[in-house]
Design a protein around this motif. Structure first.
Motif, PDB file in Angstrom:
ATOM      1  N   ARG A 180       2.857  -3.621   0.078  1.00 46.73           N
ATOM      2  CA  ARG A 180       3.240  -5.120   0.356  1.00 46.73           C
ATOM      3  C   ARG A 180       3.997  -5.717  -0.908  1.00 46.73           C
ATOM      4  NH1 ARG A 180      -1.607  -6.345   1.800  1.00 46.73           N
ATOM      5  NH2 ARG A 180      -2.405  -7.101  -0.580  1.00 46.73           N
TER       6      ARG A 180
ATOM      7  N   ASP B  42      -1.129  -0.344   7.184  1.00 49.30           N
ATOM      8  CA  ASP B  42      -0.816  -1.097   8.225  1.00 49.30           C
ATOM      9  C   ASP B  42      -0.344   0.194   9.366  1.00 49.30           C
ATOM     10  OD1 ASP B  42       2.280   0.134   7.506  1.00 49.30           O
ATOM     11  OD2 ASP B  42       1.747  -1.153   5.847  1.00 49.30           O
TER      12      ASP B  42
ATOM     13  N   ARG C 107      -4.626 -12.930   6.559  1.00 52.44           N
ATOM     14  CA  ARG C 107      -3.196 -12.955   7.165  1.00 52.44           C
ATOM     15  C   ARG C 107      -3.232 -14.262   7.927  1.00 52.44           C
ATOM     16  NH1 ARG C 107      -1.498  -8.113  10.351  1.00 52.44           N
ATOM     17  NH2 ARG C 107      -3.765  -8.075  11.113  1.00 52.44           N
TER      18      ARG C 107
ATOM     19  N   ASN D 158       2.187 -10.319   6.290  1.00 48.35           N
ATOM     20  CA  ASN D 158       1.246 -10.020   6.936  1.00 48.35           C
ATOM     21  C   ASN D 158       1.178  -8.485   7.623  1.00 48.35           C
ATOM     22  OD1 ASN D 158       1.185 -13.199   8.776  1.00 48.35           O
ATOM     23  ND2 ASN D 158       0.243 -12.588   6.737  1.00 48.35           N
TER      24      ASN D 158
ATOM     25  N   SER E 102      -1.392 -13.381  -1.107  1.00 51.34           N
ATOM     26  CA  SER E 102      -2.057 -12.419  -0.163  1.00 51.34           C
ATOM     27  C   SER E 102      -3.469 -11.699  -0.445  1.00 51.34           C
ATOM     28  CB  SER E 102      -1.103 -11.359   0.348  1.00 51.34           C
ATOM     29  OG  SER E 102      -0.747 -10.201  -0.910  1.00 51.34           O
TER      30      SER E 102
ATOM     31  N   ASP F 193     -10.491  -8.461   7.065  1.00 51.87           N
ATOM     32  CA  ASP F 193      -9.184  -8.979   7.557  1.00 51.87           C
ATOM     33  C   ASP F 193      -8.502  -7.607   7.557  1.00 51.87           C
ATOM     34  OD1 ASP F 193      -7.377 -10.774   8.677  1.00 51.87           O
ATOM     35  OD2 ASP F 193      -6.289 -10.815   6.570  1.00 51.87           O
ATOM     36  N   ARG F 194      -8.851  -6.537   7.070  1.00 53.43           N
ATOM     37  CA  ARG F 194      -7.964  -5.221   7.369  1.00 53.43           C
ATOM     38  C   ARG F 194      -8.677  -4.112   7.998  1.00 53.43           C
ATOM     39  NH1 ARG F 194      -8.719  -3.143   1.016  1.00 53.43           N
ATOM     40  NH2 ARG F 194     -11.069  -2.376   1.056  1.00 53.43           N
TER      41      ARG F 194
END
Length: 496
Positions: free
Chosen positions: A411, A487, A169, A403, A164, A256-257
């Motif tokens: 995570r 998240d 993801r 993900n 990761s 990606d975040r």
């Protein structure tokens, strides 16, 4: 960063006025065709350096945990004077220490570094596996299996957490699928290797089944040392990448975040996350963790019993032990190919749980039929459905949890806890196929059938829960978390 799953790229303008697109599949900004080529080149280099080693590590892990099933076929129980129940207890103690080690291992992975920690675990359990070849009684079996579980427990959560930090993801399921197929291949390779090692016969006072543990453990130690010299710690130290590629690869992960447009996140964007117990608690009390973990628990109960007892089941169908090892190859090999295919589809569609709603019924059908028929050819045919449906679901469930967890330590916690809960399925697996129920094993098959149906409903609930979170974020109910860059941030869209 775009947070919608449109089929076509969305066009934006960068600061210099150049048109760029957002890759809807991976959520990564791609400014030109040249960047797309660069992305493909980076992924190819990372895959060639990382995935074969991950596959070898996991192959060794699965071989060393399931080779006891092959040794059982070759009279291990009689040689060390244990009963069927004591053998089952030896399986259970492994899972007890395996589960207990997963979360602590993941929490120290970043501090020790993956390059050191993952090979270290591999070397240790390889040495312990070799010790199994010298056990003489029940006490020895219990002791060595307990240490084996403690050493192996940190590997799979560590691999998922490590990946990761190397891939986006939308790229995770395929990579998990690639290395996880080594588990299904270990079923075929393990059977062939066990048969070959059995032919060594009695050497130096050690019978054939003991050489299964000694040789396979030695191979694991060699793989562990090899991994140390090949694995990079992170993208910044990936020797296979040029300086330009390293910078671009790291930027892909940042893209990606959530961008973190909140009150103070931008200024801390490149600061490493510090350990906080609040993140551990947030992971432990995650609803998604418990829904995916209980589903995975049910799947692993089937997978572990399938791997441990398939040779015994085939022997019960009328084949010799050597024939059983050979006939066990084909279902695993077919499952390996289809697992990779399903993982590719999962990444392409950016769907995890939805894919599982279609793969799990394949295994459910297999168990439903095999528990109600007596024809040996039909039973063997059903093992293909059983192996394929369960193995093909694993990359999705592992990738799904990772993900939808953002923040390293959350995570790390959810990845380890998911596997700790799921590996409790080993307790179930160890007791549902006793010899006295063979060769039909109807109760064992029925138990796994019920568990897989339960898993299907847990997956459905999590799909609906993730959909609700996305809907709430779209309507502003999570706006208080803007800028959190985890998240909870409204920009972070849950994968269904």
């Amino acid at each position: 960063m775009n947070t919608h799953h449109d089929e076509k790229p969305l066009e934006e303008m960068d600061e210099g006025g150049e048109e760029k697109s957002i890759d809807a599949q991976n959520g990564v900004a791609v400014t030109s065709d040249g960047d797309k080529v660069l992305t493909r080149r980076i992924l190819l280099k990372l895959d060639l350096q990382i995935i074969p080693i991950m596959a070898l590590l996991f192959l060794c892990s699965f071989l060393d945990r399931t080779n006891v099933g092959n040794a059982k076929v070759y009279n291990m129980e009689a040689d060390i004077h244990i009963t069927d129940h004591q053998y089952d207890t030896g399986l259970v103690v492994y899972y007890a220490t395996y589960i207990a080690s997963e979360l602590p291992s993941n929490l120290v992975l970043k501090r020790v570094s993956p390059k050191i920690w993952l090979p270290f675990l591999t070397i240790i359990w390889g040495i312990i596996t070799m010790c199994l070849g010298f056990v003489r009684n029940y006490a020895g079996l219990m002791t060595v299996r307990a240490f084996l579980g403690a050493a192996e427990g940190g590997l799979l959560p560590g691999i998922v957490l490590y990946l990761s930090g190397m891939y986006t993801r939308g790229e995770m399921a395929f990579r998990i699928g690639l290395f996880y197929t080594s588990a299904s291949l270990s079923g075929s390779f393990g059977g062939l290797l066990a048969r070959g090692l059995r032919e060594i016969g009695t050497r130096s006072g050690l019978t054939g089944w003991r050489w299964i543990f000694i040789i396979e453990g030695l191979l694991t130690v060699v793989v562990g040392f090899t991994a140390y010299f090949i694995l990079p710690n992170n993208l910044h130290t990936a020797g296979c990448l040029s300086p330009e590629e390293r910078i671009f690869a790291q930027q892909r992960l940042l893209n990606d975040r959530p961008t973190g447009l909140g009150h103070n996140s931008r200024e801390h964007e490149h600061e490493p996350e510090r350990f906080a117990w609040s993140e551990v608690r947030r992971g432990i009390f995650s609803i998604q963790l418990w829904l995916t973990a209980t589903a995975y628990f049910a799947i692993l109960a089937g997978l572990y019993s399938f791997g441990l007892f398939l040779p015994t089941i085939i022997v019960g169908m009328g084949y010799t032990p050597n024939e059983a090892q050979l006939w066990s190859v084909i279902p695993y090999a077919v499952a390996a190919v289809l697992t990779v295919f399903v993982a590719i589809v999962s990444d392409k569609l950016r769907l995890r749980g939805v894919i599982m709603l279609f793969t799990l019924p394949v295994a459910i059908i297999g168990y439903a039929v095999i528990s109600n028929v007596s024809n040996n050819r039909i039973k063997y045919g059903m093992t293909f459905l059983m192996a394929t449906g369960m193995y093909a679901s694993v990359p999705c469930v592992l990738g799904w949890n990772s993900n939808n967890s953002a923040g390293h330590y959350k995570r790390a916690t959810t990845t380890a806890m998911q596997l700790a809960i799921a590996n409790s399925g080993g307790f179930v697996a160890a007791f549902i196929y006793p010899k006295k129920q063979g060769p039909e094993y109807k109760r064992g098959h029925s138990v796994v059938l019920g568990l897989l149906v339960f898993a299907w409903f847990m997956v459905l609930l999590n799909v609906l829960y993730c959909r609700k979170i996305n809907r709430d974020k779209a309507t502003g109910k999570h706006d208080k978390f803007i800028g959190y860059r985890d998240d909870r941030d409204p920009e972070f869209v849950m994968v269904l």
